[in-house]
Design a protein around this motif. Structure first.
Motif, mmCIF file in Angstrom:
data_model
loop_
_atom_site.group_PDB
_atom_site.id
_atom_site.type_symbol
_atom_site.label_atom_id
_atom_site.label_comp_id
_atom_site.label_asym_id
_atom_site.label_seq_id
_atom_site.Cartn_x
_atom_site.Cartn_y
_atom_site.Cartn_z
ATOM 1 N N LYS A 278 33.514 67.832 23.822
ATOM 2 C CA LYS A 278 33.278 69.265 23.655
ATOM 3 C C LYS A 278 32.377 69.788 24.774
ATOM 4 C CE LYS A 278 31.634 68.816 19.431
ATOM 5 N NZ LYS A 278 31.794 67.361 19.186
ATOM 6 N N THR A 279 31.251 69.107 24.998
ATOM 7 C CA THR A 279 30.320 69.525 26.045
ATOM 8 C C THR A 279 30.964 69.392 27.419
ATOM 9 O OG1 THR A 279 28.449 68.814 24.696
ATOM 10 C CG2 THR A 279 28.047 69.116 27.051
ATOM 11 N N ASN B 170 28.458 69.886 13.897
ATOM 12 C CA ASN B 170 28.917 68.568 13.481
ATOM 13 C C ASN B 170 29.296 68.632 12.005
ATOM 14 O OD1 ASN B 170 29.162 65.875 12.758
ATOM 15 N ND2 ASN B 170 27.497 65.191 14.076
ATOM 16 N N ASP C 75 24.635 73.865 21.507
ATOM 17 C CA ASP C 75 24.962 72.565 20.932
ATOM 18 C C ASP C 75 24.297 72.387 19.573
ATOM 19 O OD1 ASP C 75 26.360 70.228 21.014
ATOM 20 O OD2 ASP C 75 24.891 69.122 22.192
ATOM 21 N N LEU D 207 33.131 75.526 17.803
ATOM 22 C CA LEU D 207 33.840 74.243 17.763
ATOM 23 C C LEU D 207 33.280 73.381 16.658
ATOM 24 C CD1 LEU D 207 34.216 73.036 21.461
ATOM 25 C CD2 LEU D 207 35.866 74.208 20.054
ATOM 26 N N GLU D 208 34.169 72.742 15.937
ATOM 27 C CA GLU D 208 33.743 71.790 14.917
ATOM 28 C C GLU D 208 34.441 70.463 15.182
ATOM 29 O OE1 GLU D 208 34.689 71.579 10.336
ATOM 30 O OE2 GLU D 208 33.090 73.032 10.699
ATOM 31 N N THR E 77 28.761 74.500 19.019
ATOM 32 C CA THR E 77 29.320 73.323 18.360
ATOM 33 C C THR E 77 28.555 73.049 17.071
ATOM 34 O OG1 THR E 77 27.880 71.670 19.419
ATOM 35 C CG2 THR E 77 29.851 72.344 20.620
#
Length: 329
Positions: A60-61, A159, A117, A52-53, A157
């Motif tokens: 998301k979490t 960022n 994460d 995931l971006e 994920t």
């Protein structure tokens, strides 16, 4: 064949009775982000992983945690940091001085749903600790190999806005993710719903379990039976092949593609299309299923060149051109 497809249809509809109740239960906590939730389900049914971006604060979490609660699956969150060690993920051997033996201590990877994460904050040796787990569904600690529980899904994920102190993911690891999903901001109406639901110090409502991991494994078995016509199979191969040899399809993209998609893309595109058909309650794959999941399967597998970056062309632009050009069966 028609009778067989009808039988598969009926099997899919029986096995997919939990899909709508699960989506409704998750919607009690997650406002919007239907695409993200569906992609997580596609990865679970297709036995894949999700990258995931998105900027912080887009649930998301919470999405994965809510999915774990609704499916009664075990959940672990791994916060990746620059000082992390591989043993922090997979586990290690601990010496017991009383009997002079080493005891295996399993790491947090031994669970059903893993949230990695900010995975790009950890160095390559830590990221590579996930490779065996993601591909072989097993972990080697010392001289022993341990199978991971089923179902097993890694949702990582990253960022996109803070690049300081991050490490690019190795291509070998990126290729192991079935899907790369770019999470966008909610709509204005959805954001108002988020305000009404979340702007409180009270805890969120408890999630009511809808199914258990055994139902997910049964869904995988049924999804494997979903019929894929030879023309659709050829279409999938043509799409992937066009990322490697665009000139053969009269696409002027060759200068902009450094690396095309690997054969793993062909496999994942088929599995994801089957899972998409399963969520729709169908026992057969249509070309639209392939198109629906194609961008998320291919965007991280097509590596663009410096010329593309100079022209402000992203991998999504290249994949979009390919889907627009390859004839649909």
């Amino acid at each position: 064949m028609q009778t067989s497809i009808q039988a598969i249809n009926e099997a899919v509809q029986r096995a997919a009775v939990w899909v709508e109740p699960l989506q409704r239960e998750i919607a009690h906590t997650i406002v919007g982000q239907r695409g993200l939730v569906d992609r997580l389900l596609i990865a679970l049914i297709g036995n894949g992983h999700v990258l995931l971006e998105g900027v912080p604060g887009l649930a998301k979490t919470l999405s994965l945690k809510t999915l774990a609660a609704a499916t009664q699956a075990r959940f672990q969150r791994l916060q990746f940091t620059p000082d992390m060690l591989p043993a922090d993920i997979v586990g290690t051997l601990i010496y017991n001085p009383q009997d002079g033996r080493f005891v295996t201590k399993q790491g947090p990877i031994f669970t059903n749903l893993v949230l990695a994460d900010e995975i790009n904050r950890a160095p390559a040796k830590v990221q590579s600790a996930l490779l065996e787990a993601m591909q072989e569904r097993q972990v080697t600690i010392g001289e022993q190999t341990f199978p991971l529980p089923e179902p097993f899904l890694v949702m990582a994920t990253q960022n996109p806005i803070e690049q300081e102190g991050t490490y690019p993911l190795p291509e070998a690891q990126v290729d192991r993710f079935m899907l790369k999903v770019v999470v966008d901001y909610p709509s204005k109406a959805e954001e108002r719903q988020i305000l009404d639901l979340m702007a409180t110090s009270a805890p969120l409502p408890a999630i009511t379990p809808v199914l258990d991991p055994a139902h997910l494994l049964e869904a995988r078995r049924v999804a494997d039976m979903i019929y894929v016509d030879d023309k659709v199979r050829d279409y999938i191969v043509e799409i992937v092949w066009a990322t490697r040899r665009p000139d053969e399809y009269k696409l002027d993209l060759k200068p902009f593609i450094r690396y095309g998609a690997s054969p793993r893309a062909t496999i994942f595109l088929t599995l994801a299309a089957k899972a998409n058909a399963f969520l729709a309650g169908r026992g057969y794959v249509t070309p639209q299923d392939v198109k629906d999941v194609g961008m998320d399967v291919l965007r991280h597998r097509v590596v663009v060149s410096y010329e593309a970056e100079a022209e402000n062309l992203r991998s999504e632009d290249v994949v979009g051109r390919i889907f627009d050009t390859i004839p649909v069966p």
